[in-house]
Write a protein that holds these residues in place. Structure first.
Motif, PDB file in Angstrom:
ATOM      1  N   GLU A 156      -0.335  41.561  -9.765  1.00 37.46           N
ATOM      2  CA  GLU A 156       0.009  40.143  -9.716  1.00 37.46           C
ATOM      3  C   GLU A 156       1.453  39.874 -10.144  1.00 37.46           C
ATOM      4  O   GLU A 156       2.164  39.104  -9.495  1.00 37.46           O
ATOM      5  CB  GLU A 156      -0.952  39.346 -10.599  1.00 37.46           C
ATOM      6  N   GLU A 157       1.887  40.497 -11.213  1.00 34.66           N
ATOM      7  CA  GLU A 157       3.251  40.283 -11.701  1.00 34.66           C
ATOM      8  C   GLU A 157       4.284  40.756 -10.673  1.00 34.66           C
ATOM      9  O   GLU A 157       5.263  40.057 -10.401  1.00 34.66           O
ATOM     10  CB  GLU A 157       3.456  41.016 -13.027  1.00 34.66           C
ATOM     11  N   GLU A 158       4.066  41.920 -10.106  1.00 28.52           N
ATOM     12  CA  GLU A 158       4.988  42.439  -9.085  1.00 28.52           C
ATOM     13  C   GLU A 158       4.991  41.544  -7.844  1.00 28.52           C
ATOM     14  O   GLU A 158       6.044  41.291  -7.257  1.00 28.52           O
ATOM     15  CB  GLU A 158       4.585  43.864  -8.681  1.00 28.52           C
ATOM     16  N   ALA A 159       3.816  41.074  -7.466  1.00 29.97           N
ATOM     17  CA  ALA A 159       3.714  40.200  -6.297  1.00 29.97           C
ATOM     18  C   ALA A 159       4.462  38.892  -6.534  1.00 29.97           C
ATOM     19  O   ALA A 159       5.233  38.442  -5.675  1.00 29.97           O
ATOM     20  CB  ALA A 159       2.247  39.924  -5.977  1.00 29.97           C
ATOM     21  N   LEU A 160       4.271  38.286  -7.695  1.00 30.46           N
ATOM     22  CA  LEU A 160       4.975  37.040  -8.002  1.00 30.46           C
ATOM     23  C   LEU A 160       6.487  37.242  -8.057  1.00 30.46           C
ATOM     24  O   LEU A 160       7.259  36.358  -7.686  1.00 30.46           O
ATOM     25  CB  LEU A 160       4.476  36.453  -9.320  1.00 30.46           C
ATOM     26  N   ASP A 161       6.893  38.419  -8.499  1.00 34.56           N
ATOM     27  CA  ASP A 161       8.318  38.718  -8.588  1.00 34.56           C
ATOM     28  C   ASP A 161       8.985  38.743  -7.209  1.00 34.56           C
ATOM     29  O   ASP A 161      10.176  38.473  -7.093  1.00 34.56           O
ATOM     30  CB  ASP A 161       8.536  40.037  -9.318  1.00 34.56           C
ATOM     31  N   LEU A 162       8.215  39.043  -6.159  1.00 34.81           N
ATOM     32  CA  LEU A 162       8.785  39.037  -4.808  1.00 34.81           C
ATOM     33  C   LEU A 162       9.347  37.668  -4.435  1.00 34.81           C
ATOM     34  O   LEU A 162      10.320  37.569  -3.693  1.00 34.81           O
ATOM     35  CB  LEU A 162       7.739  39.441  -3.765  1.00 34.81           C
ATOM     36  N   PHE A 163       8.738  36.620  -4.967  1.00 38.50           N
ATOM     37  CA  PHE A 163       9.208  35.270  -4.654  1.00 38.50           C
ATOM     38  C   PHE A 163      10.587  34.994  -5.247  1.00 38.50           C
ATOM     39  O   PHE A 163      11.269  34.067  -4.823  1.00 38.50           O
ATOM     40  CB  PHE A 163       8.195  34.216  -5.117  1.00 38.50           C
ATOM     41  N   ASN A 164      11.007  35.800  -6.209  1.00 30.14           N
ATOM     42  CA  ASN A 164      12.350  35.677  -6.772  1.00 30.14           C
ATOM     43  C   ASN A 164      13.400  36.357  -5.909  1.00 30.14           C
ATOM     44  O   ASN A 164      14.594  36.166  -6.126  1.00 30.14           O
ATOM     45  CB  ASN A 164      12.404  36.275  -8.183  1.00 30.14           C
ATOM     46  N   ASN A 165      12.947  37.164  -4.956  1.00 27.79           N
ATOM     47  CA  ASN A 165      13.866  37.851  -4.051  1.00 27.79           C
ATOM     48  C   ASN A 165      14.148  36.920  -2.863  1.00 27.79           C
ATOM     49  O   ASN A 165      13.478  36.976  -1.834  1.00 27.79           O
ATOM     50  CB  ASN A 165      13.252  39.170  -3.595  1.00 27.79           C
ATOM     51  N   HIS A 166      15.129  36.055  -3.054  1.00 28.76           N
ATOM     52  CA  HIS A 166      15.414  35.017  -2.058  1.00 28.76           C
ATOM     53  C   HIS A 166      15.795  35.615  -0.699  1.00 28.76           C
ATOM     54  O   HIS A 166      15.386  35.098   0.335  1.00 28.76           O
ATOM     55  CB  HIS A 166      16.511  34.083  -2.578  1.00 28.76           C
ATOM     56  N   LYS A 167      16.536  36.699  -0.722  1.00 33.82           N
ATOM     57  CA  LYS A 167      16.929  37.349   0.536  1.00 33.82           C
ATOM     58  C   LYS A 167      15.692  37.829   1.300  1.00 33.82           C
ATOM     59  O   LYS A 167      15.594  37.646   2.515  1.00 33.82           O
ATOM     60  CB  LYS A 167      17.873  38.519   0.236  1.00 33.82           C
ATOM     61  N   LEU A 168      14.734  38.412   0.597  1.00 31.33           N
ATOM     62  CA  LEU A 168      13.487  38.862   1.221  1.00 31.33           C
ATOM     63  C   LEU A 168      12.711  37.677   1.776  1.00 31.33           C
ATOM     64  O   LEU A 168      12.204  37.724   2.902  1.00 31.33           O
ATOM     65  CB  LEU A 168      12.636  39.625   0.207  1.00 31.33           C
ATOM     66  N   MET A 169      12.613  36.604   0.989  1.00 29.97           N
ATOM     67  CA  MET A 169      11.884  35.417   1.446  1.00 29.97           C
ATOM     68  C   MET A 169      12.520  34.832   2.707  1.00 29.97           C
ATOM     69  O   MET A 169      11.827  34.480   3.658  1.00 29.97           O
ATOM     70  CB  MET A 169      11.839  34.357   0.344  1.00 29.97           C
ATOM     71  N   LEU A 170      13.853  34.774   2.733  1.00 26.17           N
ATOM     72  CA  LEU A 170      14.530  34.235   3.918  1.00 26.17           C
ATOM     73  C   LEU A 170      14.333  35.138   5.129  1.00 26.17           C
ATOM     74  O   LEU A 170      14.252  34.653   6.264  1.00 26.17           O
ATOM     75  CB  LEU A 170      16.011  34.013   3.639  1.00 26.17           C
ATOM     76  N   SER A 171      14.212  36.441   4.898  1.00 28.30           N
ATOM     77  CA  SER A 171      13.962  37.349   6.024  1.00 28.30           C
ATOM     78  C   SER A 171      12.567  37.100   6.608  1.00 28.30           C
ATOM     79  O   SER A 171      12.368  37.197   7.818  1.00 28.30           O
ATOM     80  CB  SER A 171      14.144  38.815   5.622  1.00 28.30           C
ATOM     81  N   ILE A 172      11.610  36.750   5.756  1.00 29.81           N
ATOM     82  CA  ILE A 172      10.274  36.392   6.240  1.00 29.81           C
ATOM     83  C   ILE A 172      10.354  35.120   7.071  1.00 29.81           C
ATOM     84  O   ILE A 172       9.772  35.023   8.148  1.00 29.81           O
ATOM     85  CB  ILE A 172       9.294  36.226   5.063  1.00 29.81           C
ATOM     86  N   LYS A 173      11.077  34.131   6.571  1.00 30.70           N
ATOM     87  CA  LYS A 173      11.253  32.868   7.316  1.00 30.70           C
ATOM     88  C   LYS A 173      11.826  33.145   8.687  1.00 30.70           C
ATOM     89  O   LYS A 173      11.307  32.670   9.707  1.00 30.70           O
ATOM     90  CB  LYS A 173      12.162  31.904   6.566  1.00 30.70           C
ATOM     91  N   ASP A 174      12.895  33.929   8.735  1.00 38.76           N
ATOM     92  CA  ASP A 174      13.553  34.222  10.010  1.00 38.76           C
ATOM     93  C   ASP A 174      12.627  34.978  10.973  1.00 38.76           C
ATOM     94  O   ASP A 174      12.587  34.694  12.168  1.00 38.76           O
ATOM     95  CB  ASP A 174      14.838  35.020   9.782  1.00 38.76           C
ATOM     96  N   LYS A 175      11.874  35.922  10.429  1.00 38.01           N
ATOM     97  CA  LYS A 175      10.937  36.708  11.242  1.00 38.01           C
ATOM     98  C   LYS A 175       9.861  35.810  11.854  1.00 38.01           C
ATOM     99  O   LYS A 175       9.574  35.881  13.053  1.00 38.01           O
ATOM    100  CB  LYS A 175      10.305  37.789  10.363  1.00 38.01           C
ATOM    101  N   VAL A 176       9.272  34.945  11.028  1.00 35.64           N
ATOM    102  CA  VAL A 176       8.222  34.056  11.514  1.00 35.64           C
ATOM    103  C   VAL A 176       8.801  33.037  12.485  1.00 35.64           C
ATOM    104  O   VAL A 176       8.199  32.742  13.525  1.00 35.64           O
ATOM    105  CB  VAL A 176       7.503  33.375  10.338  1.00 35.64           C
ATOM    106  N   LYS A 177       9.949  32.507  12.159  1.00 37.32           N
ATOM    107  CA  LYS A 177      10.584  31.493  13.017  1.00 37.32           C
ATOM    108  C   LYS A 177      10.864  32.079  14.411  1.00 37.32           C
ATOM    109  O   LYS A 177      10.601  31.443  15.422  1.00 37.32           O
ATOM    110  CB  LYS A 177      11.875  31.005  12.363  1.00 37.32           C
ATOM    111  N   GLU A 178      11.360  33.289  14.441  1.00 33.79           N
ATOM    112  CA  GLU A 178      11.650  33.955  15.714  1.00 33.79           C
ATOM    113  C   GLU A 178      10.358  34.232  16.487  1.00 33.79           C
ATOM    114  O   GLU A 178      10.293  34.022  17.704  1.00 33.79           O
ATOM    115  CB  GLU A 178      12.421  35.264  15.457  1.00 33.79           C
ATOM    116  N   ARG A 179       9.335  34.702  15.790  1.00 33.75           N
ATOM    117  CA  ARG A 179       8.072  35.043  16.427  1.00 33.75           C
ATOM    118  C   ARG A 179       7.409  33.814  17.061  1.00 33.75           C
ATOM    119  O   ARG A 179       6.776  33.912  18.115  1.00 33.75           O
ATOM    120  CB  ARG A 179       7.127  35.659  15.408  1.00 33.75           C
ATOM    121  N   LEU A 180       7.563  32.666  16.417  1.00 34.41           N
ATOM    122  CA  LEU A 180       6.860  31.460  16.894  1.00 34.41           C
ATOM    123  C   LEU A 180       7.718  30.552  17.773  1.00 34.41           C
ATOM    124  O   LEU A 180       7.315  29.445  18.072  1.00 34.41           O
ATOM    125  CB  LEU A 180       6.313  30.680  15.693  1.00 34.41           C
ATOM    126  N   ARG A 181       8.854  31.021  18.169  1.00 32.82           N
ATOM    127  CA  ARG A 181       9.707  30.205  19.074  1.00 32.82           C
ATOM    128  C   ARG A 181       9.052  30.028  20.411  1.00 32.82           C
ATOM    129  O   ARG A 181       8.370  30.753  20.947  1.00 32.82           O
ATOM    130  CB  ARG A 181      11.067  30.849  19.260  1.00 32.82           C
TER     131      ARG A 181
END
Length: 115
Positions: free
Chosen positions: A90-115
């Protein structure tokens, strides 16, 4: 149905559409509330939001963003995050949300997939 399962399903339903929230609908009626707090904030994606003048200077505003609250988008973001955290505690998983670059890469991936 046992009470424990019923309580769990109530939580699942509220994530889907939390009409009991005092702010509902914060974006549009029927929105999904899975991402009540956007994991991409501030995304600085001008297709989704904009900088506005706040009382202490400029802030990123998501007021006009409906994207993360659409059911297909919310589910795809959730799947991406579940894939990343499947072997983390749980702690490691929550820490991923602090990785803004990783989170933005998820946004970009999903945004591209759903275009």
């Amino acid at each position: 149905m046992i009470d424990l399962a019923k309580d769990h399903f109530k939580k699942v339903i509220e994530l889907g559409v939390n009409r009991n929230c005092p702010y509902y609908p914060c974006h549009f009626d029927g929105q999904t509330c899975i991402w009540c707090f956007c994991p991409f904030y501030p995304c600085e994606d001008y297709e989704l939001g904009e900088y506005i003048e706040g009382k202490n200077g400029k802030i990123w505003s998501c007021q006009k963003c409906f994207w993360i609250h659409k059911i297909d988008v919310a589910i795809e973001v959730y799947k991406e995050i579940l894939y990343l955290i499947k072997y983390l505690n749980e702690e490691e998983a929550l820490d991923l949300f602090n990785n803004h670059k990783l989170m933005l890469s998820i946004k970009d991936k999903v945004k591209e997939r759903l275009r």
